[in-house]
Design an enzyme around this catalytic site. Structure first.
Site, PDB file in Angstrom:
ATOM      1  N   LEU A  72       0.801  -1.226   0.000  1.00  0.00           N
ATOM      2  CA  LEU A  72       0.000   0.000   0.000  1.00  0.00           C
ATOM      3  C   LEU A  72       0.834   1.276   0.000  1.00  0.00           C
ATOM      4  O   LEU A  72       0.282   2.372  -0.147  1.00  0.00           O
ATOM      5  CB  LEU A  72      -0.957  -0.007   1.196  1.00  0.00           C
ATOM      6  N   ARG A  96      -4.686   2.223  12.953  1.00  0.00           N
ATOM      7  CA  ARG A  96      -4.872   3.319  13.888  1.00  0.00           C
ATOM      8  C   ARG A  96      -5.397   4.545  13.129  1.00  0.00           C
ATOM      9  O   ARG A  96      -5.182   4.672  11.915  1.00  0.00           O
ATOM     10  CB  ARG A  96      -3.557   3.659  14.596  1.00  0.00           C
ATOM     11  N   HIS A 137      -4.979  -4.266  23.388  1.00  0.00           N
ATOM     12  CA  HIS A 137      -5.582  -5.549  23.037  1.00  0.00           C
ATOM     13  C   HIS A 137      -6.845  -5.734  23.861  1.00  0.00           C
ATOM     14  O   HIS A 137      -7.182  -4.904  24.723  1.00  0.00           O
ATOM     15  CB  HIS A 137      -4.604  -6.697  23.270  1.00  0.00           C
ATOM     16  N   ASP A 138      -7.540  -6.819  23.614  1.00  0.00           N
ATOM     17  CA  ASP A 138      -8.830  -7.102  24.242  1.00  0.00           C
ATOM     18  C   ASP A 138      -8.829  -6.808  25.741  1.00  0.00           C
ATOM     19  O   ASP A 138      -9.720  -6.132  26.264  1.00  0.00           O
ATOM     20  CB  ASP A 138      -9.181  -8.580  23.989  1.00  0.00           C
ATOM     21  N   ASN A 140      -7.032  -4.862  27.489  1.00  0.00           N
ATOM     22  CA  ASN A 140      -6.897  -3.433  27.803  1.00  0.00           C
ATOM     23  C   ASN A 140      -8.214  -2.681  27.618  1.00  0.00           C
ATOM     24  O   ASN A 140      -8.573  -1.831  28.439  1.00  0.00           O
ATOM     25  CB  ASN A 140      -5.825  -2.799  26.921  1.00  0.00           C
ATOM     26  N   TYR A 141      -8.931  -3.004  26.540  1.00  0.00           N
ATOM     27  CA  TYR A 141     -10.190  -2.312  26.268  1.00  0.00           C
ATOM     28  C   TYR A 141     -11.234  -2.649  27.335  1.00  0.00           C
ATOM     29  O   TYR A 141     -11.969  -1.773  27.791  1.00  0.00           O
ATOM     30  CB  TYR A 141     -10.710  -2.674  24.878  1.00  0.00           C
ATOM     31  N   ASP A 167     -12.955  -7.770  21.425  1.00  0.00           N
ATOM     32  CA  ASP A 167     -12.702  -7.926  19.995  1.00  0.00           C
ATOM     33  C   ASP A 167     -13.964  -8.301  19.224  1.00  0.00           C
ATOM     34  O   ASP A 167     -14.259  -7.728  18.171  1.00  0.00           O
ATOM     35  CB  ASP A 167     -11.639  -9.002  19.757  1.00  0.00           C
TER      36      ASP A 167
END
Length: 402
Positions: A72, A96, A137-138, A140-141, A167
């Site tokens: 890309l 991000r 990651h999962d 943390n959220y 997630d």
């Protein structure tokens, strides 16, 4: 005909949230092209166990998706995306905030090419806010959303969830909902839009049972203090052979069945009490009762007819072979690119008039690059030139580091 036949989606996502979402859309018949970096492959492609060239997990999450390898960072790749976006007018990406813009393929640029584009961004913290550019990651959220703070035992540390709640419940599912809602709106208005999915936002919204109590009454949810987190008899109970039985008999009629199961209907006064002391007394009786018999003995007692919200805690291998899972055909056989097949978890929604579609299991990076290039009108000479410039990659099998 598949229920989403005609939807065409470019998938720029990796790992779990985006791929799970596009897997569901592909199962419903959407045409998915997975845009993959040829030089930094998805970490999930290389975890064990493998089935052929890719991991079983990657093959499952990316079934029915064609793979187009693109660097890309090259201008030629943007040219390919711009051509694709004229027909594939739904994009799902997981970079991000700002990365797609820097690559020249962000929402504002693609909207200039196709005003009807639906562009879904899945990120940990969303497109705005002080954490928008932060990694996570999962676990943390969920932590930022406050969920682990009351989802563990007293005097013990929080336990990582066995499945990725943020997630999938916080990213994949709302992405599918958002995309289909945007398609419905576009069909009425002719206008596309940018969808901003934050795993933390949606995880925060999952506090739907006890969050309102704090917002209205300032009641902070804490560990083992609530109806559904161990503060009542709604819980798991160990058997004599160290297996577990789940008890969810909250309603009065189910409490009565539970009391009959353990041999004393008079205990209903304890099970139905709102006093914490009575709940703990009843819970201790359940602890003692379930420890008196083995797991298999309890299965025999429960049988197929006990209807009081008491069920065994199964291993995954046991769940695969459970009569209910089998009856619902939740394990299916999906063809692979080499003429064989792979057992995978099925699409879970049953439509009365449309069946899911399982075309093939996930493939290696760039498996369909040449096919897609010819399909969208590029001539052999142009494809060869792109190949020489490294548009489709030069360094295979380089894993994305975590």
């Amino acid at each position: 005909m598949s229920i989403l036949k005609g939807l065409k989606i470019l998938d720029f996502s990796t790992l779990l949230p985006g791929p799970f979402a596009t897997m569901m859309l592909a199962d419903m018949g959407a045409d998915i092209i997975k845009i993959e970096s040829p030089d930094r492959e998805d970490f999930l492609k290389h975890i064990n166990p493998k089935d052929g060239d890719v991991s079983a997990t990657f093959a499952h999450l990316n079934r029915s998706k064609r793979s187009l390898a693109l660097n890309l960072k090259l201008e030629e790749s943007k040219e390919i995306i711009y051509k694709l976006i004229q027909d594939y007018d739904i994009v799902i990406e997981q970079f991000r905030p700002g990365v797609m813009d820097k690559l020249g393929i962000g929402y504002d640029r693609l909207k200039e090419i196709n005003s009807k584009i639906i562009f879904c961004s899945i990120t940990g913290y969303g497109q705005t806010g002080p954490l928008q550019h932060k990694a996570g990651h999962d676990i943390n959220y969920l932590s930022i959303a406050g969920i682990p703070s009351y989802s563990f035992r007293k005097k013990q540390v929080p336990v990582p969830s066995g499945i990725q709640v943020a997630d999938i419940a916080g990213g994949s599912m709302p992405a599918v909902i958002g995309i289909l809602a945007a398609v419905y709106n576009r069909d009425k208005t002719g206008v596309g839009q940018h969808i901003d999915i934050s795993l933390t936002d949606v995880s925060f919204s999952l506090n739907a049972m006890y969050g309102p109590g704090y917002l209205v009454g300032n009641e902070e949810p804490t560990e083992e203090s609530l109806l559904l987190n161990g503060g009542s008899f709604y819980d798991y109970y160990e058997t004599s052979d160290h297996r577990y039985i789940s008890v969810g008999s909250l309603e009065p009629k189910f409490q009565e069945m539970l009391c009959e199961l353990i041999g004393d209907k008079s205990l209903l006064t304890l099970s139905g009490s709102k006093r914490q002391k009575d709940q703990q007394t009843f819970k201790e009786l359940l602890v003692q009762t379930f420890k008196q018999k083995t797991f298999d003995e309890w299965l025999n007692i429960l049988g197929d007819k006990f209807d009081g919200c008491v069920e065994p805690v199964l291993s995954f291998s046991e769940a695969v072979n459970h009569p209910q899972i089998k009856a619902r055909e939740m394990v299916i056989s999906v063809p692979n690119q080499k003429g064989g097949s792979q057992n995978q978890i099925a699409f879970p929604i049953k439509f009365s008039n449309n069946l899911p579609e399982y075309r093939f299991s996930g493939v290696q990076t760039g498996e369909h690059s040449m096919e897609i290039m010819k399909e969208i009108g590029f001539q052999s000479e142009t494809i060869q030139l792109f190949t020489q410039k490294g548009v489709f990659g030069t360094n295979k099998n380089k894993v994305i580091p975590l």
